[in-house]
Design a protein around this motif. Structure first.
Motif, PDB file in Angstrom:
ATOM      1  N   ASP A 290       0.839  -1.189   0.000  1.00 49.54           N
ATOM      2  CA  ASP A 290       0.000   0.000   0.000  1.00 49.54           C
ATOM      3  C   ASP A 290       0.882   1.250   0.000  1.00 49.54           C
ATOM      4  N   PRO A 291       0.308   2.456  -0.245  1.00 43.72           N
ATOM      5  CA  PRO A 291       1.119   3.672  -0.321  1.00 43.72           C
ATOM      6  C   PRO A 291       1.938   3.951   0.942  1.00 43.72           C
ATOM      7  N   GLN A 292       1.370   3.655   2.132  1.00 41.90           N
ATOM      8  CA  GLN A 292       2.101   3.944   3.366  1.00 41.90           C
ATOM      9  C   GLN A 292       3.349   3.066   3.475  1.00 41.90           C
ATOM     10  N   LYS A 293       3.224   1.773   3.220  1.00 45.54           N
ATOM     11  CA  LYS A 293       4.378   0.885   3.307  1.00 45.54           C
ATOM     12  C   LYS A 293       5.403   1.231   2.228  1.00 45.54           C
ATOM     13  N   THR A 294       4.910   1.592   1.041  1.00 46.22           N
ATOM     14  CA  THR A 294       5.813   2.023  -0.026  1.00 46.22           C
ATOM     15  C   THR A 294       6.611   3.242   0.405  1.00 46.22           C
ATOM     16  N   GLY A 295       5.927   4.196   1.033  1.00 44.93           N
ATOM     17  CA  GLY A 295       6.608   5.399   1.508  1.00 44.93           C
ATOM     18  C   GLY A 295       7.668   5.086   2.549  1.00 44.93           C
ATOM     19  N   ILE A 296       7.386   4.144   3.442  1.00 45.93           N
ATOM     20  CA  ILE A 296       8.355   3.756   4.477  1.00 45.93           C
ATOM     21  C   ILE A 296       9.591   3.122   3.845  1.00 45.93           C
ATOM     22  N   ILE A 297       9.375   2.258   2.849  1.00 47.80           N
ATOM     23  CA  ILE A 297      10.502   1.621   2.157  1.00 47.80           C
ATOM     24  C   ILE A 297      11.362   2.686   1.468  1.00 47.80           C
ATOM     25  N   MET A 298      10.704   3.646   0.805  1.00 46.61           N
ATOM     26  CA  MET A 298      11.430   4.691   0.071  1.00 46.61           C
ATOM     27  C   MET A 298      12.168   5.643   1.007  1.00 46.61           C
ATOM     28  N   LEU A 299      11.783   5.618   2.294  1.00 45.75           N
ATOM     29  CA  LEU A 299      12.471   6.454   3.276  1.00 45.75           C
ATOM     30  C   LEU A 299      13.941   6.064   3.417  1.00 45.75           C
ATOM     31  N   SER A 300      14.286   4.855   2.997  1.00 48.12           N
ATOM     32  CA  SER A 300      15.680   4.416   3.077  1.00 48.12           C
ATOM     33  C   SER A 300      16.591   5.315   2.252  1.00 48.12           C
ATOM     34  N   ILE A 301      16.142   5.703   1.068  1.00 46.10           N
ATOM     35  CA  ILE A 301      16.950   6.592   0.229  1.00 46.10           C
ATOM     36  C   ILE A 301      17.070   7.956   0.876  1.00 46.10           C
ATOM     37  N   ALA A 302      15.947   8.501   1.335  1.00 45.75           N
ATOM     38  CA  ALA A 302      15.966   9.836   1.934  1.00 45.75           C
ATOM     39  C   ALA A 302      16.793   9.867   3.206  1.00 45.75           C
ATOM     40  N   GLY A 303      16.589   8.885   4.080  1.00 45.07           N
ATOM     41  CA  GLY A 303      17.285   8.882   5.361  1.00 45.07           C
ATOM     42  C   GLY A 303      18.789   8.817   5.210  1.00 45.07           C
ATOM     43  N   PHE A 304      19.272   7.920   4.372  1.00 47.71           N
ATOM     44  CA  PHE A 304      20.717   7.795   4.212  1.00 47.71           C
ATOM     45  C   PHE A 304      21.300   8.967   3.434  1.00 47.71           C
ATOM     46  N   SER A 305      20.524   9.604   2.553  1.00 46.59           N
ATOM     47  CA  SER A 305      20.998  10.815   1.886  1.00 46.59           C
ATOM     48  C   SER A 305      21.265  11.921   2.892  1.00 46.59           C
ATOM     49  N   VAL A 306      20.349  12.073   3.841  1.00 46.19           N
ATOM     50  CA  VAL A 306      20.501  13.121   4.859  1.00 46.19           C
ATOM     51  C   VAL A 306      21.665  12.823   5.792  1.00 46.19           C
ATOM     52  N   VAL A 307      21.801  11.572   6.211  1.00 47.63           N
ATOM     53  CA  VAL A 307      22.886  11.198   7.120  1.00 47.63           C
ATOM     54  C   VAL A 307      24.252  11.418   6.474  1.00 47.63           C
ATOM     55  N   ILE A 308      24.362  11.095   5.187  1.00 43.35           N
ATOM     56  CA  ILE A 308      25.642  11.176   4.504  1.00 43.35           C
ATOM     57  C   ILE A 308      26.028  12.604   4.144  1.00 43.35           C
ATOM     58  N   THR A 309      25.057  13.476   3.881  1.00 41.10           N
ATOM     59  CA  THR A 309      25.374  14.829   3.399  1.00 41.10           C
ATOM     60  C   THR A 309      26.295  15.614   4.339  1.00 41.10           C
ATOM     61  N   PRO A 310      26.072  15.667   5.672  1.00 39.49           N
ATOM     62  CA  PRO A 310      27.033  16.376   6.542  1.00 39.49           C
ATOM     63  C   PRO A 310      28.423  15.745   6.513  1.00 39.49           C
ATOM     64  N   LEU A 311      28.489  14.423   6.432  1.00 38.89           N
ATOM     65  CA  LEU A 311      29.789  13.758   6.345  1.00 38.89           C
ATOM     66  C   LEU A 311      30.483  14.116   5.038  1.00 38.89           C
ATOM     67  N   ALA A 312      29.704  14.162   3.955  1.00 38.13           N
ATOM     68  CA  ALA A 312      30.268  14.554   2.660  1.00 38.13           C
ATOM     69  C   ALA A 312      30.760  15.993   2.698  1.00 38.13           C
ATOM     70  N   SER A 313      30.032  16.866   3.398  1.00 39.25           N
ATOM     71  CA  SER A 313      30.437  18.268   3.515  1.00 39.25           C
ATOM     72  C   SER A 313      31.801  18.400   4.187  1.00 39.25           C
ATOM     73  N   ARG A 314      32.004  17.659   5.285  1.00 39.05           N
ATOM     74  CA  ARG A 314      33.296  17.712   5.973  1.00 39.05           C
ATOM     75  C   ARG A 314      34.403  17.108   5.111  1.00 39.05           C
ATOM     76  N   TRP A 315      34.091  16.045   4.412  1.00 41.81           N
ATOM     77  CA  TRP A 315      35.073  15.415   3.523  1.00 41.81           C
ATOM     78  C   TRP A 315      35.498  16.390   2.415  1.00 41.81           C
ATOM     79  N   ILE A 316      34.516  17.118   1.850  1.00 45.08           N
ATOM     80  CA  ILE A 316      34.810  18.094   0.799  1.00 45.08           C
ATOM     81  C   ILE A 316      35.646  19.247   1.345  1.00 45.08           C
ATOM     82  N   ASP A 317      35.316  19.720   2.552  1.00 43.06           N
ATOM     83  CA  ASP A 317      36.116  20.793   3.168  1.00 43.06           C
ATOM     84  C   ASP A 317      37.577  20.378   3.325  1.00 43.06           C
ATOM     85  N   GLN A 318      37.812  19.112   3.607  1.00 39.11           N
ATOM     86  CA  GLN A 318      39.168  18.635   3.856  1.00 39.11           C
ATOM     87  C   GLN A 318      39.934  18.286   2.587  1.00 39.11           C
ATOM     88  N   SER A 319      39.259  17.687   1.605  1.00 38.93           N
ATOM     89  CA  SER A 319      40.004  17.178   0.442  1.00 38.93           C
ATOM     90  C   SER A 319      39.418  17.556  -0.904  1.00 38.93           C
TER      91      SER A 319
END
Length: 450
Positions: A290-319
């Motif tokens: 159903d749409p709700q379960k589909t949305g929860i599954i798709m949250l995997s892409i959004a959640g890990f994108s957000v978690v990685i972005t600050p780490l990527a920012s620090r990595w870019i600042d350094q190298s």
């Protein structure tokens, strides 16, 4: 970073998320819209494609306008257009009216990223990588939240809520921008100074390419290909002779680093949006979610994108941008190949974990490409460069909708999903090759404050 600077970034961020969020929120509602308006997937894909088309044209147009008429004026105009469309779209009496209101929404939201980025680059002179990282979360990563938010809204209501949920973001962005954005300097620019013939040629070329790719679902159309190539060549030759061109082909030809970034961003978005629109439809049609379960599954892409972005920012600042970008492009290929593990009646955990890899790739790619771009662009060129950057995104999304129409146009199956996975893996390898050609990390690091 000062409090006023953070509030200014927040004003821009809340505005810029409206375009990508509305791009993908509707993906979970496609099945419902097909039922309400009695459409096939190929029919309803026009709701996506027209939004992409107008955004592809609107981003550089509004970027140019923000450089000529003032960034604050264009930003506020964009918010007003989104307000108008979000108010009227839920009242659409037919599918044609809904497409019309989506076109207004696309045009308004297209004004927000180029004018907002121009405002940030002119007002924030230190820690630009951090500022760009925040904007990247809202302007790019927010697209990954679209299916999850859309699934939640459809669970508690209907597709009309997808438009009404824009209002908290609109009101907050409007109030902050009205108070914090500095008054635009007096300008001498006029609408007549725009390269309107270039705008018309660019629009015609983009539209014909859209028609050509969408027609591939029914067969190869030679005449559409010839017209598309002809219009593209005409646009190129015409813009070469203009002193103030809409598409600065001379700049792109002389600065191949910028051109490669645009090409790479097109490839990135073909893969990303094929997944963002293809997976929700596949989960509902084949896996029976159903749409709700589909949305929860798709949250995997959004959640890990957000978690990685600050780490990527620090990595870019350094190298610099190159190393994170190599990581992101490699993960696109790996994550796409992992989709081959998804079979009929696959477990939700398996699908979730595969999409997590693609979420990490998205977090790296969006910020790294954005910071790499501004390394090669002056502050004065930020508006048009940002507009073209977003145009590259929407050229990619147009191609992704064409790919999905070709694969999923009549019915959706697991073999079709696997064909999409192989295509995205090839795109990931092409992106990695372009990254290898990019100048080294120290160049990217030094250029952020230009």
């Amino acid at each position: 970073m000062k409090r006023k600077e953070m509030l200014l970034i927040t004003a821009v961020a809340l505005g810029t998320l409206l375009n990508p969020l509305n791009t993908t929120m509707i993906s979970v509602a496609l099945a419902r819209l097909q039922e309400d308006f009695h459409l096939t997937f190929a029919d309803v894909s026009w709701l996506i494609s027209t939004y992409y088309l107008v955004s592809a044209i609107g981003q550089p147009l509004m970027g140019k306008w923000s450089d000529i008429f003032g960034r604050k004026k264009v930003f506020m105009l964009g918010l007003l257009l989104v307000t108008l469309s979000s108010s009227l779209a839920p009242l659409s009496p037919s599918f044609g009216w809904l497409i019309g209101f989506r076109i207004i929404q696309a045009l308004g939201s297209s004004a927000l990223f180029p004018s907002g980025m121009g405002m940030i680059r002119s007002q924030i002179t230190s820690n630009q990588a951090k500022a760009l990282g925040i904007i990247s979360i809202f302007s790019s990563t927010s697209a990954a939240f679209g299916p999850s938010l859309g699934g939640l809204l459809l669970h508690y209501g209907d597709w009309q809520l997808i438009f009404l949920c824009n209002f908290p973001f609109i009101v907050a962005s409007f109030l902050l921008a009205w108070k914090l954005f500095p008054t635009d300097p007096r300008t001498t620019g006029r609408a007549a100074n725009m390269d309107w013939r270039g705008v018309a040629l660019f629009s015609a070329a983009i539209f014909m390419w859209l028609l050509f790719f969408l027609s591939l679902a029914e067969g190869f159309s030679l005449w559409k290909l010839i017209v598309s190539v002809g219009l593209s060549f005409w646009l190129y030759r015409y813009e070469l002779g203009q002193s103030n061109p809409f598409i600065n082909v001379v700049f792109l030809r002389k600065n191949m680093n910028v051109t490669r970034i645009y090409v790479q961003f097109i490839l990135t978005n073909i893969a990303f949006y094929s997944i963002m629109f293809g997976i929700p439809s596949y989960l509902q049609s084949v896996q029976g979610m159903d749409p709700q379960k589909t949305g929860i599954i798709m949250l995997s892409i959004a959640g890990f994108s957000v978690v990685i972005t600050p780490l990527a920012s620090r990595w870019i600042d350094q190298s610099g941008s190159k190393s994170p970008l190599m990581a992101g492009t490699t993960l696109v290929a790996v994550g796409s190949l992992l989709m081959l593990l998804i079979q009929d009646h696959a477990s939700a955990v398996t699908i979730f974990l595969v999409l997590c890899v693609l979420g990490i790739a998205n977090g790296f790619n969006n910020l790294a490409m954005q910071t790499a771009l501004y390394t090669f662009v002056s502050k004065e060129e930020t508006g048009i460069a940002s507009g073209l950057f977003m145009t590259s995104r929407f050229i990619g999304t147009i191609l992704s909708s064409s790919l999905l129409a070709a694969l999923f146009g009549k019915h959706i199956t697991t073999p079709h999903l696997h064909s999409m996975a192989w295509t995205c893996a090839v795109l990931g390898i092409m992106m990695l090759a372009l990254t290898v050609w990019m100048p080294g990390g120290n160049v990217q690091k030094a250029g952020l404050s230009n």
